[in-house]
Design a protein around this motif. Structure first.
Motif: not given
Ligand SMILES: Cc1cc2nc3c(=O)[nH]c(=O)nc-3n(C[C@H](O)[C@H](O)[C@H](O)COP(=O)(O)OP(=O)(O)OC[C@H]3O[C@@H](n4cnc5c(N)ncnc54)[C@H](O)[C@@H]3O)c2cc1C
Length: 439
Positions: A22-50
């Motif tokens: 999840l931390v790696l995905m933020l390296i080298g520039g994260a995409p434009r923030a689309r609001g807390f809940w969208i980014e939170f949902s993405m984080a859940l997806g990456f955490l779950g997959l890992a």
């Protein structure tokens, strides 16, 4: 101390593997923030997959990973954390839809686009996987079929999830990020090949031969094997091995505890109760048949819990690892006192009674044996009924030394005996149990 450091080391590595991607995905520039809940949902997806990927490694039977904890504890952990991973993954679309209800249409498995479909199919595979694991028995699914289905569903879910991550895009626009996920998931899946391919290749060079299959009690047998062309296998008393007949590549492999003394490595014995397809074939196994062993595994052993003395509690076939520990103590001339409380349904089920009595005579100090029969025959003067708190209190050693308690038997028995000891004031750290029921 060494074991504590090892446990801490593996626990830290586990956390890094789960949170690191999840931390790696933020390296080298994260995409434009689309609001807390969208980014939170993405984080859940990456955490779950890992977390899902790490499950592949957890159950791959790497001895370095399983040794500090015991494979039964790892399997238990895998069940709990695997379910948590699926819930975290499912929370990913749920949060999205709550935030933007219009996204509900994307959850149609046949609708949406490939990016959404791969995600939905992955989630369906995961839900199926959890349902089959929890309802295997009511569905009358054999363990072997369930195990193959479980592995296939997990691999399909992980593969589709990577495709979903790639097709959805924003976090993996940098090529190396997509490459990372592909390699991470592929490595996880490769770990599954270890017990199926690599281990069997090693086992092929170390075959065993059946010496005899001896009856011990009603539907209980001792399988005796000896090494062919090698020095045998060293194990700690109380440990177990996966036993395969005829071919090391057989998917029909079953865990059984050693019943023999760990001081004898050239003649290994397993105590086995007939309960299903595989164990019922045991009486027909002929001397000379080839056997392959993946082991030793497990942390349920007196060698892992140095203590001034022991109380062993066995229910039914749970006597097997305890018998190995008692035999080993006597062979080693171990002078620490031991007491065994051994419960079975009836006298016909009381396996290894003669061996236990012989051990009592050979014991350099005190070995107390307490048999408990649920259905005693006429004239039985020993204990009767179930192992209750009253019975444990009656037989709890009075001398002022600290003893560890090792319990093995059916799941409900372990739970109630463990709880009775806790109520008696025995610290949790002194209670150790082995469950034969992995799923
Ligand atoms: C750590 C451990 C140590 C064990 N030690 C002993 C022992 O010393 N003596 C003994 O009689 N039994 C022991 N068992 C239980 C033994 O593995 C099962 O009874 C046996 O595998 C049943 O196989 P089956 O095909 O005859 O029966 P089935 O009817 O196929 O299975 C009965 C139950 O056994 C379990 N089981 C079946 N196959 C497997 C498998 N491949 N891996 C894990 N669990 C399985 C499942 O919970 C299943 O519901 C142990 C189990 C574990 C986990």
């Amino acid at each position: 101390m060494h074991r504590t450091l090892t446990v801490l080391g593996w626990a830290s590595l586990y956390s890094i593997l789960v949170v690191g991607p999840l931390v790696l995905m933020l390296i080298g520039g994260a995409p434009r923030a689309r609001g807390f809940w969208i980014e939170f949902s993405m984080a859940l997806g990456f955490l779950g997959l890992a977390q899902l990927v790490v499950q592949f490694v957890l159950i791959a039977r790497f001895k370095r990973v399983t040794a500090p904890y015991g494979i039964d504890a790892i399997m238990y952990y895998h069940r709990q954390v695997g379910t948590l991973a699926v819930l975290v993954i499912l929370a990913h679309p749920v949060v999205l839809v709550i935030h933007e209800p219009a996204m509900l249409s994307l959850l149609n498995p046949a609708g949406g686009n490939w990016a959404s479909r791969t995600g939905v199919w992955s989630a369906i595979a995961l839900v199926l996987l959890v349902l089959l694991s929890n309802f295997r028995r009511p569905l009358r699914l054999s363990y072997e079929r369930w195990r193959i289905g479980h592995a296939v569903l997990a691999m399909v879910a992980a593969g589709l999830a990577v495709a979903h991550v790639a097709l959805i895009g924003p976090y993996v626009t940098a090529g190396w990020k997509f490459a990372f996920w592909t390699v991470f998931v592929a490595l996880g899946m490769t770990a599954l090949a270890y017990p199926r391919l690599i281990l069997p290749l090693c086992e092929k060079r170390r075959p065993f031969r059946v010496v005899e299959v001896r009856p011990e009690a009603e539907r209980v047998w001792t399988l005796v094997v000896e090494p062919v062309g090698h020095e045998g296998l060293r194990f700690e008393p109380g440990q177990f091995a996966w036993v395969k007949m005829e071919s090391p590549f057989s998917i029909d492999e079953h865990p059984f505890s050693f019943s023999s003394s760990s001081e004898l490595t050239e003649r290994l014995e397993f105590g086995i109760k007939e309960v299903g397809d595989f164990t019922r074939t045991l009486p027909a196994v002929q001397p000379g048949a080839r056997v392959y062993l993946d082991g030793p595994h497990g942390a349920f052993s007196i060698d892992r819990v140095p203590s001034a003395g022991y109380v062993f509690v066995a229910g039914g076939i749970g006597i097997v690892p305890i018998l190995s520990m008692l035999r080993t103590m006597i062979d080693r001339g171990d002078r620490r006192p031991a007491r065994l409380i051994y419960a079975v349904r009836s006298l016909e089920n009381l396996a290894y009674r003669d061996d236990l009595e012989a051990l009592r005579l050979r014991a350099p100090t005190q070995l107390d044996l307490v048999y408990v029969l649920e259905q005693p025959p006429e004239g039985w003067t020993g204990e009767t009924g179930w192992i209750t708190r009253e019975l444990l209190e009656k037989h709890w050693p009075r001398e002022r030394i600290t003893r560890d308690v090792l319990i093995c038997g059916p799941d409900p028995m372990i739970t109630s005996v463990d709880s009775a000891f806790r109520h008696m004031g025995v610290p949790a750290a002194r209670l150790h149990a082995e469950r034969f029921d992995l799923v």
